[in-house]
Design an enzyme around this catalytic site. Structure first.
Site, PDB file in Angstrom:
ATOM      1  NE  ARG A  72      -8.063   1.808   1.451  1.00 52.28           N
ATOM      2  CZ  ARG A  72      -6.880   2.640   0.836  1.00 52.28           C
ATOM      3  NH1 ARG A  72      -8.109   3.578  -0.022  1.00 52.28           N
ATOM      4  NH2 ARG A  72      -6.270   2.773   1.062  1.00 52.28           N
ATOM      5  CB  ILE A  73      -6.501   0.666   7.859  1.00 53.45           C
ATOM      6  CG1 ILE A  73      -5.530   0.277   6.355  1.00 53.45           C
ATOM      7  CG2 ILE A  73      -5.650   0.533   9.016  1.00 53.45           C
ATOM      8  CD1 ILE A  73      -4.824  -0.007   6.136  1.00 53.45           C
ATOM      9  CD  GLN A  99     -10.435  16.804   4.096  1.00 52.43           C
ATOM     10  OE1 GLN A  99      -9.843  17.251   3.863  1.00 52.43           O
ATOM     11  NE2 GLN A  99     -10.502  15.923   3.696  1.00 52.43           N
ATOM     12  N   GLY A 149       1.678  -6.485   9.285  1.00 56.56           N
ATOM     13  CA  GLY A 149       0.109  -6.494   9.292  1.00 56.56           C
ATOM     14  C   GLY A 149      -0.538  -6.950   8.477  1.00 56.56           C
ATOM     15  CG  ASP A 197       2.811  -4.861  12.615  1.00 64.98           C
ATOM     16  OD1 ASP A 197       3.631  -5.772  12.870  1.00 64.98           O
ATOM     17  OD2 ASP A 197       2.264  -4.950  11.574  1.00 64.98           O
ATOM     18  CG  HIS A 240       6.147  -3.605   8.445  1.00 66.99           C
ATOM     19  ND1 HIS A 240       6.556  -2.821   7.831  1.00 66.99           N
ATOM     20  CD2 HIS A 240       4.568  -3.883   8.185  1.00 66.99           C
ATOM     21  CE1 HIS A 240       5.575  -2.090   6.891  1.00 66.99           C
ATOM     22  NE2 HIS A 240       4.578  -2.521   7.562  1.00 66.99           N
ATOM     23  CB  SER A 290      -0.800   8.204   4.516  1.00 67.55           C
ATOM     24  OG  SER A 290      -0.648   9.134   4.399  1.00 67.55           O
ATOM     25  CB  VAL A 304      -0.939   0.427   1.302  1.00 65.92           C
ATOM     26  CG1 VAL A 304      -1.402   1.579   1.733  1.00 65.92           C
ATOM     27  CG2 VAL A 304      -2.029  -1.388   0.981  1.00 65.92           C
TER      28      VAL A 304
END
Length: 322
Positions: free
Chosen positions: A158-159, A181, A289, A263, A287, A211, A78
């Site tokens: 999303r996550i 926002q 996830g 993670d 890592h 992000s 991602v």
């Protein structure tokens, strides 16, 4: 036949798609370990497509080594901070990535990490193994529960939303979030949009799910941790560089915050002699996830389909808009 360099051994779902397409001359670094830099530069020479991982730095040197044939870079991730986006855009190269498909797996892992950290599960397992478990003691290995708590999520994408929706059934009283926002989808989890300072001072659990950007790089620093409750738990499953790890160590070792679960780290892997690994109140995972068999298979297939679409000039299932 177009030349494609695959920088690592990937799940079979993706390889089968590439082989079945019959249009690629595949060159694969057939190892679970990252391709050495020299081999990467050699491997991409003349390539029309590169299928890479988050650990592969695709910079100007790699793009130059690939040459003018390069049409597409498809990353099995991602995140895309390993790609020299400005240079890639300048050269008109398309980029495929894998959002959405790992949302559920990452959200599940984040909740597992939060619970393991808050309820001190790694410590408990260690006490069973080393003979520290003697008798029932009223205050031994006490941690913190979610019921009646306030959870703050930094980055309700999303996550972040998937994490929040999984935490709510534990009896969370308030769900705070912050970001650029307010998000309409926050109403699904009764989320309250608040300034970062409010989130930090009122949350029992602070979950980072944003992000990595110039705005978020090093966001979680000494000042950040000083605004949290002494009983609060810090969880990061986004990107390691969002956290100043020296400041986190100080906050954990001084009792500024109760515990942390990570993670993601900087660097990855985290050196075995890193100070954070000496702390009982810091849980560090490697890592993982998105590490479910089904998720990695779907990621691999999407990465392959993105690559083929880039090679043929057709619409990608998931293209990064540059």
């Amino acid at each position: 036949m177009m030349k494609v360099f695959v920088t690592r051994r990937i799940p079979q779902e993706g390889m089968k798609i590439l082989q079945k397409a019959g249009m690629c001359n595949l060159s694969v670094w057939d190892s679970d370990e990252p391709v050495p830099r020299a081999e990467l530069l050699k491997g991409v020479a003349g390539a029309h497509g590169i299928l890479c991982l988050l650990s592969d730095k695709i910079d100007t040197e790699v793009l130059d080594a690939a040459g003018p044939n390069l049409k597409v870079i498809s990353t099995l991730s991602v995140g895309f901070d390993h790609l020299a986006i400005d240079e890639i855009k300048k050269r008109g190269i398309r980029v495929g990535y894998t959002p959405d498909v790992l949302t559920d797996a990452t959200a599940e892992l984040t909740v597992a990490l939060l619970l393991a950290t808050a309820r001190r599960l790694p410590e408990g397992v260690e006490e069973v193994k080393n003979g520290g478990w003697s008798t029932w003691k009223p205050l031994w290995l006490c941690g913190y529960g979610l019921s009646g708590s306030t959870v703050g999520v930094i980055g309700l994408g999303r996550i972040g939303l998937a994490i929040a929706s999984r935490l709510k059934p534990f009896g969370v009283k308030r769900l705070l979030y912050t970001g650029r926002q307010p998000k309409p989808q926050a109403q699904e989890v009764d989320g309250e949009y608040v300034p970062l300072d409010t989130l930090l001072s009122e949350s029992d659990f602070v979950v980072v799910s944003c992000s990595l950007s110039p705005d978020t790089q090093g966001l979680c620093d000494k000042t950040f941790f000083s605004k949290m409750k002494k009983t609060s738990i810090f969880i990061n499953s986004s990107r390691g560089a969002v956290v100043n790890q020296d400041d986190l160590f100080e906050a954990l070792s001084s009792g500024q915050i109760a515990a942390a679960g990570l993670d993601v780290t900087t660097p990855e892997p985290l050196p075995t002699d890193h100070p954070l690994l000496t702390l009982k109140n810091c849980v560090v995972l490697p890592h993982i996830g998105s590490a479910t068999y089904s998720t990695r298979g779907v990621m691999s297939a999407l990465t392959a389909n993105n690559l083929l679409a880039g090679l043929t000039g057709s619409e990608m299932p998931s293209e990064l808009k540059l």
